[in-house]
Design a protein around this motif. Sequence first.
Motif: not given
Length: 68
Positions: A1-6
């Motif tokens: 699963m792709a995910m964006t983390v700041r």
Amino acid sequence: MAMTVRIPEALDRQLETLAEAQKISKHALLLQGAALVVEQYSRRTEIDSAIDFVVSHDAALLKRLEDS
């Protein structure tokens, strides 16, 4: 699963330094960190369950030890 983390800049710089020192990508480093968090949580859950078991099954023994 792709995910964006700041990630805050200061932490990102620390991760970059650590990843370079370990000769791995930041991605791999973050995966290791996530695995450690899950492992520690699971271990804590196991310990809490074991303590609950001992307290519930050995209450009389614990009471005698407390009184001695």
